[in-house]
Motif scaffolding. Structure first.
Motif, mmCIF file in Angstrom:
data_model
loop_
_atom_site.group_PDB
_atom_site.id
_atom_site.type_symbol
_atom_site.label_atom_id
_atom_site.label_comp_id
_atom_site.label_asym_id
_atom_site.label_seq_id
_atom_site.Cartn_x
_atom_site.Cartn_y
_atom_site.Cartn_z
ATOM 1 N N ILE A 1 -40.358 -48.574 3.582
ATOM 2 C CA ILE A 1 -41.678 -49.054 4.004
ATOM 3 C C ILE A 1 -41.537 -49.600 5.407
ATOM 4 C CG2 ILE A 1 -43.708 -50.479 3.665
ATOM 5 C CD1 ILE A 1 -42.879 -50.262 0.649
ATOM 6 N N GLY A 2 -40.620 -50.370 5.694
ATOM 7 C CA GLY A 2 -40.498 -51.060 7.264
ATOM 8 C C GLY A 2 -40.421 -49.913 8.261
ATOM 9 N N ALA A 3 -39.580 -48.850 8.088
ATOM 10 C CA ALA A 3 -39.366 -47.904 9.152
ATOM 11 C C ALA A 3 -40.587 -47.199 9.211
ATOM 12 C CB ALA A 3 -38.415 -46.845 8.710
ATOM 13 N N ALA A 4 -41.641 -46.823 8.056
ATOM 14 C CA ALA A 4 -42.707 -46.346 8.324
ATOM 15 C C ALA A 4 -43.795 -47.090 8.904
ATOM 16 C CB ALA A 4 -43.172 -45.858 6.716
ATOM 17 N N LEU B 1 -36.964 -52.125 20.196
ATOM 18 C CA LEU B 1 -35.499 -52.962 20.274
ATOM 19 C C LEU B 1 -35.073 -52.889 18.980
ATOM 20 C CD1 LEU B 1 -34.102 -54.963 21.963
ATOM 21 C CD2 LEU B 1 -35.884 -56.767 21.029
ATOM 22 N N ALA B 2 -33.768 -52.555 18.839
ATOM 23 C CA ALA B 2 -32.977 -52.594 17.590
ATOM 24 C C ALA B 2 -32.368 -53.967 17.472
ATOM 25 C CB ALA B 2 -32.072 -51.637 17.552
ATOM 26 N N VAL B 3 -32.457 -54.823 16.467
ATOM 27 C CA VAL B 3 -31.696 -56.089 16.455
ATOM 28 C C VAL B 3 -31.156 -56.320 14.910
ATOM 29 C CG1 VAL B 3 -31.772 -58.610 16.754
ATOM 30 C CG2 VAL B 3 -33.442 -57.185 17.802
ATOM 31 N N ARG B 4 -29.762 -56.150 15.217
ATOM 32 C CA ARG B 4 -29.023 -56.590 13.987
ATOM 33 C C ARG B 4 -29.085 -57.873 13.310
ATOM 34 N NH1 ARG B 4 -25.408 -58.347 10.759
ATOM 35 N NH2 ARG B 4 -24.406 -57.015 9.262
ATOM 36 N N ALA B 5 -29.579 -57.954 12.208
ATOM 37 C CA ALA B 5 -29.803 -59.383 11.469
ATOM 38 C C ALA B 5 -29.921 -59.268 10.016
ATOM 39 C CB ALA B 5 -31.422 -59.578 11.806
ATOM 40 N N ASP B 6 -29.278 -60.493 9.495
ATOM 41 C CA ASP B 6 -29.105 -60.750 8.144
ATOM 42 C C ASP B 6 -30.093 -61.619 7.604
ATOM 43 O OD1 ASP B 6 -28.720 -61.215 5.706
ATOM 44 O OD2 ASP B 6 -26.349 -60.842 5.617
ATOM 45 N N MET B 7 -31.122 -61.333 6.946
ATOM 46 C CA MET B 7 -32.286 -62.109 6.641
ATOM 47 C C MET B 7 -31.770 -63.391 5.636
ATOM 48 S SD MET B 7 -34.825 -61.035 8.168
ATOM 49 C CE MET B 7 -34.369 -59.520 9.257
ATOM 50 N N THR B 8 -30.728 -63.275 5.386
ATOM 51 C CA THR B 8 -30.111 -64.215 4.462
ATOM 52 C C THR B 8 -29.066 -65.407 5.093
ATOM 53 O OG1 THR B 8 -27.899 -62.947 3.503
ATOM 54 C CG2 THR B 8 -30.004 -62.594 2.355
ATOM 55 N N ASP B 9 -28.918 -64.798 6.266
ATOM 56 C CA ASP B 9 -28.097 -65.993 7.233
ATOM 57 C C ASP B 9 -29.260 -66.743 8.150
ATOM 58 O OD1 ASP B 9 -25.057 -66.059 8.299
ATOM 59 O OD2 ASP B 9 -26.679 -66.160 9.795
ATOM 60 N N ASN C 1 -41.108 -57.785 5.847
ATOM 61 C CA ASN C 1 -40.962 -56.549 4.974
ATOM 62 C C ASN C 1 -39.859 -56.574 4.309
ATOM 63 O OD1 ASN C 1 -41.662 -53.679 4.019
ATOM 64 N ND2 ASN C 1 -39.837 -53.416 5.477
ATOM 65 N N ALA C 2 -38.605 -56.918 4.886
ATOM 66 C CA ALA C 2 -37.194 -56.746 4.162
ATOM 67 C C ALA C 2 -37.367 -57.467 2.935
ATOM 68 C CB ALA C 2 -36.255 -57.733 5.139
ATOM 69 N N GLY C 3 -36.897 -56.659 2.021
ATOM 70 C CA GLY C 3 -36.761 -57.580 0.619
ATOM 71 C C GLY C 3 -35.858 -56.730 -0.117
ATOM 72 N N ASN D 1 -36.601 -62.639 0.222
ATOM 73 C CA ASN D 1 -37.881 -62.309 -0.165
ATOM 74 C C ASN D 1 -39.007 -63.444 0.101
ATOM 75 O OD1 ASN D 1 -36.765 -60.121 -1.042
ATOM 76 N ND2 ASN D 1 -37.519 -60.332 -3.189
ATOM 77 N N LEU D 2 -38.369 -64.796 0.352
ATOM 78 C CA LEU D 2 -39.349 -65.674 0.406
ATOM 79 C C LEU D 2 -38.904 -66.921 1.536
ATOM 80 C CD1 LEU D 2 -41.634 -67.474 -0.662
ATOM 81 C CD2 LEU D 2 -40.130 -68.623 -2.116
ATOM 82 N N SER D 3 -37.640 -67.364 1.466
ATOM 83 C CA SER D 3 -37.180 -68.221 2.708
ATOM 84 C C SER D 3 -37.358 -67.620 4.016
ATOM 85 C CB SER D 3 -35.790 -68.760 2.253
ATOM 86 O OG SER D 3 -35.750 -69.482 0.883
ATOM 87 N N ALA D 4 -36.971 -66.539 4.092
ATOM 88 C CA ALA D 4 -36.763 -66.034 5.400
ATOM 89 C C ALA D 4 -38.274 -65.649 5.798
ATOM 90 C CB ALA D 4 -35.905 -64.618 5.453
#
Ligand SMILES: NC(=O)c1ccc[n+]([C@@H]2O[C@H](COP(=O)([O-])OP(=O)(O)OC[C@H]3O[C@@H](n4cnc5c(N)ncnc54)[C@H](OP(=O)(O)O)[C@@H]3O)[C@@H](O)[C@H]2O)c1
Length: 259
Positions: free
Chosen positions: A23-26, A63-71, A95-97, A120-123
């Motif tokens: 969904i995010g890419a779309a 712009l592509a940015v590498r990110a880990d949403m749990t960090d 959107n990341a989940g 899904n919530l804190s980020a």
């Protein structure tokens, strides 16, 4: 075909998390087609780099940015980079989940719980607050919730709780930020054809029950169209709501006693 320079999102700067697939890419594609500059965040650099290149060919900044949403440090660095490269932000799509493997509540361990709640919530809470600081005169935050926000499923406690809380996050932020010109809205997809939903589709098929009253799985571009509308000026009077896009799934939710 290039981006629409007179499109509804021309000149807007957007950040889409979980933009490497599904969904995010779309959503990122639809935004770029409608003229927006787009920052793409995810862990898979190959996928977001390739998508950024594809969208750049439409004539927008991608712009592509590498990110880990749990960090937490990764989240901070993501917003710093976006602010630096774009000089501000108009649209954030949380959107990341993750849909953790189904297991009963008492079988969840801290890692399962923290992964779902963190991503899904804190980020989304953190990113929305930092995005608001970049939004200047106004902007729009979209939270990708789920039909799982609205009814419980056996085995999905962390997912259910995180997505349910996301609906309230949307309402609280919308209330607090309405006077600042920042709208906060949500979407609640039902079953959409992506990697994430495959275990649920296999389970539904095994039980031989229709996936929803429309009896079809949705497409990622259908969610993207809804999100593109919600972030546009045509939706300027809409805030605080989460809109289902689910083939009627919520009409029958809970109608199977003992499920
Ligand atoms: N598909 C459905 O039927 C459905 C239904 C209701 C709600 N949703 C919601 O829609 C959203 C997108 O789902 P989808 O179906 O498109 O799922 P997907 O195809 O599995 O995509 C998930 C995206 O999230 C990213 N992601 C996962 N963990 C991450 C992390 N720790 N840090 C940064 N990015 C991370 C993934 O990228 P990387 O792996 O590259 O990091 C990927 O881009 C989710 O919030 C999901 O809950 C989906």
């Amino acid at each position: 075909m290039g981006a629409d320079e007179t499109g509804p999102l021309a000149g807007k700067r957007a950040l889409v998390t979980g933009a490497s697939r599904g969904i995010g890419a779309a959503i990122a594609r639809r935004f770029a087609e409608q003229g927006a500059d787009v920052a793409l965040a995810a862990r898979s650099t190959g996928a977001i780099d390739a998508l950024a290149e594809e969208l750049g060919e439409l004539g927008v900044r991608a712009l592509a940015v590498r990110a880990d949403m749990t960090d937490r440090e990764s989240l901070r660095a993501l917003m710093e980079r976006v602010g630096h490269e774009f000089g501000g932000l108009d649209i954030l799509v949380n959107n990341a989940g993750v849909l953790p493997q189904a297991k009963l509540a008492e079988e969840h361990d801290w890692a399962d719980w923290d992964a779902a709640i963190g991503l899904n919530l804190s980020a989304p809470w953190y990113l929305a607050c930092r995005a608001k600081e970049l939004m200047g005169d106004g902007g729009v935050v979209v939270n990708n919730a789920s039909t799982a926000s609205y009814y419980p499923s056996r085995g999905l406690v962390a997912y259910n709780v995180s997505k349910s809380a996301m609906v309230m996050l949307t309402r609280v932020l919308a209330l607090e930020w309405a006077r600042d010109g920042v709208r906060v809205v949500g979407v609640a997809p039902g079953k959409i054809e992506t990697d994430l939903v495959q275990p649920i589709l296999r389970w539904t098929e095994k039980r031989g029950v229709p996936v929803n009253p429309m009896r079809r799985v949705g497409a990622d571009h259908e969610v993207a169209d809804l999100v593109a509308f919600l972030v546009s000026d045509r939706a300027a009077y809409i805030t605080g709501v989460t809109v289902p896009i689910d083939g009627g799934e919520l009409l029958t939710a809970g109608s199977e006693p003992g499920r």
